[in-house]
Write an enzyme that holds these catalytic residues in place. Structure first.
Site, PDB file in Angstrom:
ATOM      1  N   ARG A 216       0.787  -1.233   0.000  1.00  0.00           N
ATOM      2  CA  ARG A 216       0.000   0.000   0.000  1.00  0.00           C
ATOM      3  C   ARG A 216       0.819   1.283   0.000  1.00  0.00           C
ATOM      4  O   ARG A 216       0.244   2.347  -0.128  1.00  0.00           O
ATOM      5  CB  ARG A 216      -1.000  -0.025   1.153  1.00  0.00           C
ATOM      6  CG  ARG A 216      -2.164  -0.984   0.873  1.00  0.00           C
ATOM      7  CD  ARG A 216      -3.232  -0.930   1.924  1.00  0.00           C
ATOM      8  NE  ARG A 216      -2.739  -1.382   3.198  1.00  0.00           N
ATOM      9  CZ  ARG A 216      -2.599  -2.658   3.547  1.00  0.00           C
ATOM     10  NH1 ARG A 216      -2.935  -3.615   2.708  1.00  0.00           N
ATOM     11  NH2 ARG A 216      -2.120  -2.991   4.732  1.00  0.00           N
TER      12      ARG A 216
ATOM     13  N   THR B 120       1.839  -5.885   4.153  1.00  0.00           N
ATOM     14  CA  THR B 120       1.319  -5.244   2.937  1.00  0.00           C
ATOM     15  C   THR B 120       1.192  -3.735   3.139  1.00  0.00           C
ATOM     16  O   THR B 120       0.895  -3.014   2.195  1.00  0.00           O
ATOM     17  CB  THR B 120      -0.072  -5.799   2.573  1.00  0.00           C
ATOM     18  OG1 THR B 120      -0.946  -5.613   3.696  1.00  0.00           O
ATOM     19  CG2 THR B 120      -0.009  -7.279   2.198  1.00  0.00           C
TER      20      THR B 120
ATOM     21  N   GLY C  97      -1.375 -11.141   9.407  1.00  0.00           N
ATOM     22  CA  GLY C  97      -1.164 -12.567   9.630  1.00  0.00           C
ATOM     23  C   GLY C  97      -2.094 -13.212  10.637  1.00  0.00           C
ATOM     24  O   GLY C  97      -1.904 -14.370  10.994  1.00  0.00           O
TER      25      GLY C  97
ATOM     26  N   ASN D  60      -8.287  -8.068  13.940  1.00  0.00           N
ATOM     27  CA  ASN D  60      -9.215  -9.056  14.468  1.00  0.00           C
ATOM     28  C   ASN D  60      -8.499 -10.084  15.334  1.00  0.00           C
ATOM     29  O   ASN D  60      -7.275 -10.116  15.405  1.00  0.00           O
ATOM     30  CB  ASN D  60      -9.931  -9.760  13.314  1.00  0.00           C
ATOM     31  CG  ASN D  60      -8.956 -10.319  12.302  1.00  0.00           C
ATOM     32  OD1 ASN D  60      -8.542  -9.603  11.392  1.00  0.00           O
ATOM     33  ND2 ASN D  60      -8.554 -11.572  12.453  1.00  0.00           N
TER      34      ASN D  60
ATOM     35  N   ASP E 172     -14.169 -11.057  12.410  1.00  0.00           N
ATOM     36  CA  ASP E 172     -13.108 -10.423  11.603  1.00  0.00           C
ATOM     37  C   ASP E 172     -13.350  -8.922  11.468  1.00  0.00           C
ATOM     38  O   ASP E 172     -12.988  -8.314  10.460  1.00  0.00           O
ATOM     39  CB  ASP E 172     -12.998 -11.084  10.213  1.00  0.00           C
ATOM     40  CG  ASP E 172     -11.727 -10.666   9.472  1.00  0.00           C
ATOM     41  OD1 ASP E 172     -10.770 -10.233  10.130  1.00  0.00           O
ATOM     42  OD2 ASP E 172     -11.715 -10.761   8.229  1.00  0.00           O
TER      43      ASP E 172
ATOM     44  N   LYS F 163     -14.530  -1.998   9.724  1.00  0.00           N
ATOM     45  CA  LYS F 163     -15.332  -3.027   9.069  1.00  0.00           C
ATOM     46  C   LYS F 163     -16.718  -3.164   9.680  1.00  0.00           C
ATOM     47  O   LYS F 163     -17.677  -3.486   8.983  1.00  0.00           O
ATOM     48  CB  LYS F 163     -14.624  -4.384   9.200  1.00  0.00           C
ATOM     49  CG  LYS F 163     -13.556  -4.659   8.166  1.00  0.00           C
ATOM     50  CD  LYS F 163     -13.073  -6.095   8.356  1.00  0.00           C
ATOM     51  CE  LYS F 163     -11.992  -6.462   7.370  1.00  0.00           C
ATOM     52  NZ  LYS F 163     -11.495  -7.843   7.629  1.00  0.00           N
TER      53      LYS F 163
ATOM     54  N   CYS G 163      -6.378 -17.188  -3.771  1.00  0.00           N
ATOM     55  CA  CYS G 163      -5.967 -16.749  -5.112  1.00  0.00           C
ATOM     56  C   CYS G 163      -6.883 -17.302  -6.202  1.00  0.00           C
ATOM     57  O   CYS G 163      -7.213 -16.597  -7.159  1.00  0.00           O
ATOM     58  CB  CYS G 163      -4.535 -17.184  -5.403  1.00  0.00           C
ATOM     59  SG  CYS G 163      -3.330 -16.569  -4.204  1.00  0.00           S
ATOM     60  N   HIS G 164      -7.254 -18.591  -6.091  1.00  0.00           N
ATOM     61  CA  HIS G 164      -8.058 -19.210  -7.145  1.00  0.00           C
ATOM     62  C   HIS G 164      -9.560 -19.063  -6.905  1.00  0.00           C
ATOM     63  O   HIS G 164     -10.352 -19.420  -7.785  1.00  0.00           O
ATOM     64  CB  HIS G 164      -7.681 -20.683  -7.311  1.00  0.00           C
ATOM     65  CG  HIS G 164      -6.285 -20.875  -7.852  1.00  0.00           C
ATOM     66  ND1 HIS G 164      -5.977 -20.695  -9.177  1.00  0.00           N
ATOM     67  CD2 HIS G 164      -5.126 -21.183  -7.231  1.00  0.00           C
ATOM     68  CE1 HIS G 164      -4.675 -20.907  -9.362  1.00  0.00           C
ATOM     69  NE2 HIS G 164      -4.134 -21.199  -8.197  1.00  0.00           N
TER      70      HIS G 164
ATOM     71  N   MET H  74       2.981 -19.105  -7.942  1.00  0.00           N
ATOM     72  CA  MET H  74       2.289 -20.319  -7.491  1.00  0.00           C
ATOM     73  C   MET H  74       3.108 -20.989  -6.387  1.00  0.00           C
ATOM     74  O   MET H  74       4.225 -21.429  -6.619  1.00  0.00           O
ATOM     75  CB  MET H  74       2.121 -21.275  -8.687  1.00  0.00           C
ATOM     76  CG  MET H  74       1.559 -22.641  -8.328  1.00  0.00           C
ATOM     77  SD  MET H  74      -0.136 -22.572  -7.659  1.00  0.00           S
ATOM     78  CE  MET H  74      -0.281 -24.233  -6.981  1.00  0.00           C
TER      79      MET H  74
HETATM   80 CA    CA Z   1      -8.675 -10.288   9.067  1.00  0.00          CA
END
Ligand code: CA
Length: 690
Positions: free
Chosen positions: A135, A179, A195, A274, A319, A346, A624-625, A664
């Site tokens: 970010r 991030t 994490g 969270n 969360d 949130k 991811c998928h 991957m």
């Molecule tokens: Ca979270």
């Protein structure tokens, strides 16, 4: 690169070296509301208002706004960063914590620094949570500071991009990652980490000396094991709000996004995360507030010592982290001027808190909220609804775990008095059935929530979103513009009576800040989640935004995939606009709304194996998928993958790590039988999707 271009870049490099040396960016510069056209910190100034005082571009002429220049970013996917602009040079992070410096007037590349995150994480499970998102940066006295996904905090010389120092902020055998953007103040640079879903993690922030990288202080956000002693009286007291053996689960409370420095009180406000895991019956059986989860935690900026806290979600279970941005402002409240902070986490309530002592001034719902009726202003605590906590079963709650507002920053315009919130609406199902709270333990880098994973798809009808202009004094919306899809970009607002926002549907829109009337649009050809900025060089005002779908939208589902931003299909770019722009917009690629499903109609699906495969897929692959194996662009859609349809090839990709360089991860713990089970789940989903 042509010879002419490299000579030009060398000349620009010398020029920028000269400028950086001439102007020292320190706390006084970052605190200033007028930064002479620059954008010196993540939220522009320490207030994090993301308000630009520039008004060359305004509601009267914005229809003339055109593309001025752009930069193709072929190596990037997720682009979440807020660029900084210092003395005519723009600094920003691309995917995988890569830092770039470009001439802010022309877009000419000055330098690029690649911390080689994927190489460092080869064969490590960290890759399983690595979308490449970052970010942003901090700037302090001629240096740029970046925090990398693998936990390094790195100081770069702004003039050259050369490394000045690098420190590892956590051991790589811990399930933490970064991030977020560092912040700099008082010759310190501070960073947290994420994490809380990745393992048994106990959150902390660390402040380092900007000159040397020496650690100055570290503050944990939740108490550790009492037998080991507490780091502070505040954590000792906080331990009284926990039950059971919480430390075995880490507790959570990671500071993965919001850190706001307040020069008035010389404090930092942390937006804490969270619980680890979400399910409170597992984490802290018997309840308790679980301090300092989901809180604004105010610390002394020089020592990291506790000053005060306000907890938005006591006993968190959903969360509902408070990691969303914390904005400082001076507001008149009950007839008195007050130094407040504003926060829209949130959980769906908009909070106004007095920064002096943490006293709650206001808390009202800014969207659909079913977990609480209201916040009791006498106690400052939410009044939960009966359905908020199913003791044994399923509850479906608004907002869901992606929140009514996520990390995409809001902005505050002191002229209109309004806050511009990227609002989103989606429920979540919290299913405790079959969870043994005594025996549950986190698995490294799987989705660890303490609830059953969600098994269905999320459809476009299940989500909605809007740009919401919230009046913090009246504590109600001023205006609202509905948007298609989910997960739109952050906002910027200006003295030109404008608000800009990129959308998940691939547009950048400009609105009148006072009324919300749409006054400008640009088709970017890819979904946008990053916030725009505004800056000026040589008296020319620009609007800039990184266009690159990515982040939590990669969790997938039909709802997130609805815009057709398929993996690898749509260009990533830095787009910069001005009133004199004459650049030809680059070509766009049509959204991919039709998927070529791979299916052998003669193959009989082994449904028992597919069911077992879903249990293996959900904690490992969905990030991811995608949920229900529907990719939203974070990775190839496995239902349309020839490699996933060939059992041998599929097993090789999973267990050899041969595609790690492309992101991957290695899954070498999977047995032949387990690989086959995941294979059958994908075959089943492909068949069902025809
Ligand atoms: Ca979270």
């Amino acid at each position: 690169m042509s010879r002419v271009a490299s000579v030009l870049q060398a000349a620009l490099l010398l020029f920028s070296t000269h400028l950086s040396a001439a102007v020292a960016i320190d706390g006084a510069a970052i605190a200033a509301s007028d930064q002479g056209g620059d954008w010196l910190a993540y939220g522009r100034s320490y207030s994090e208002q993301r308000f630009s005082p520039l008004k060359q571009i305004n509601d009267g002429n914005v229809d003339r706004l055109r593309l001025d220049w752009y930069l193709e970013m072929p190596d990037s996917r997720a682009l979440n960063s807020t660029p900084l602009v210092v003395n005519g040079v723009m600094y920003f992070t691309a995917s995988q914590s890569v830092v770039m410096a470009v001439d802010a007037a022309s877009g000419a590349l000055l330098w690029r620094y690649d911390p080689e995150v994927i190489t460092r994480l080869a064969n490590r499970k960290h890759m399983r949570f690595n979308w490449g998102a970052n970010r942003g940066l901090a700037f302090w006295k001629g240096r740029v500071y970046v925090a990398t996904f693998d936990g390094r905090l790195i100081a770069l010389e702004a003039a050259t991009g050369k490394e000045a120092w690098s420190v590892q902020t956590f051991p790589l055998d811990e399930t933490r990652y970064i991030t977020g953007a560092p912040r700099a103040f008082n010759d310190l640079v501070i960073i947290g980490h994420g994490g809380a879903e990745a393992g048994a993690v106990r959150g902390y922030v660390t402040a380092y000396d900007t000159a040397t990288g020496e650690q100055k202080w570290r503050t944990y956000t939740v108490p550790g094991k009492p037998a080991d002693g507490f780091e502070s009286p505040a954590l000792k007291e906080a331990a009284g709000s926990w039950r059971g053996e919480w430390w075995k689960h880490g507790g959570g409370g990671t500071v993965w996004n919001a850190i706001t420095y307040d020069p008035l009180y010389n404090r930092v406000y942390l937006g804490t995360g969270n619980g680890a895991p979400w399910n409170q019956q597992v984490r802290s059986p018997g309840g308790g507030d679980n301090l300092f989860l989901c809180s604004i935690l105010a610390l002394d900026a020089d020592t990291g010592e506790y000053a005060w806290h306000y907890q938005t979600t006591p006993g968190e279970n959903w969360d509902y982290n408070s990691a969303m941005d914390i904005v400082l402002a001076d507001l008149e409240w009950d007839g008195k001027p007050r130094h407040v902070l504003m926060h829209a986490p949130k959980n769906g309530f908009f909070y106004v808190v007095d920064r002096e002592d943490g006293r709650l001034l206001g808390a009202e719902k800014f969207g659909k909220v079913t977990w609480a009726e209201r916040v009791d202003m006498k106690t400052g605590r939410p009044v939960e609804t009966p359905e908020a906590r199913a003791t044994d079963g399923v509850s479906v709650i608004y907002p869901g775990f992606l929140g009514a507002h996520n990390w995409q920053p809001m902005s505050y315009n002191p002229d209109t008095g309004l806050v511009y919130i990227p609002y989103q609406e989606m429920a979540a199902e919290y299913d405790k059935r079959g969870i043994d709270s005594e025996r549950w333990r986190a698995e490294d880098f799987q989705m660890n929530t303490g609830f059953q994973p969600y098994r269905g798809d999320i459809t476009p009808d299940d989500v909605s979103s809007a740009l919401l202009a919230w009046d913090p004094r009246r504590q109600k919306p001023a205006w609202k513009v509905d948007l298609p899809g989910f997960q739109n970009g952050g906002t910027v607002t200006s003295a030109g009576n404008l608000v800009f926002q990129g959308t998940s549907s691939g547009y950048i829109h400009g609105y009148r800040a006072d009324t919300g009337r749409l006054v400008w649009s640009f088709d970017a050809g890819v979904g946008i989640v990053a916030p725009p900025i505004s800056y000026a060089v040589n008296d020319k005002q620009y609007i800039a935004v990184l266009a690159g779908w990515g982040g939590a939208s990669y969790i997938g589902s039909t709802a997130m995939a609805q815009h057709g931003w398929a993996y690898g299909a749509h260009p990533r770019r830095l787009l910069v606009f001005s009133l004199e722009g004459k650049a030809e917009p680059p070509p766009t690629v049509a959204p991919q709304t039709e998927l070529l499903i791979v299916d052998n109609s003669e193959q009989v699906i082994d449904t028992a194996q597919a069911s077992a495969g879903q249990d293996l897929y959900l904690p490992r692959c969905l990030g991811c998928h995608g949920v229900a194996a529907v990719s939203a662009g974070g990775a190839p859609d496995l239902r349309a993958s020839a490699a996933a349809a060939d059992l041998d090839a599929f097993g090789t990709v999973l267990r050899s790590g041969q595609l790690q360089a492309r992101g991957m991860p290695l899954f070498d713990e999977l047995s032949d039988r387990e690989v086959e089970q995941i294979y059958w789940y994908i075959r089943q989903r492909a068949r069902e999707s025809l």
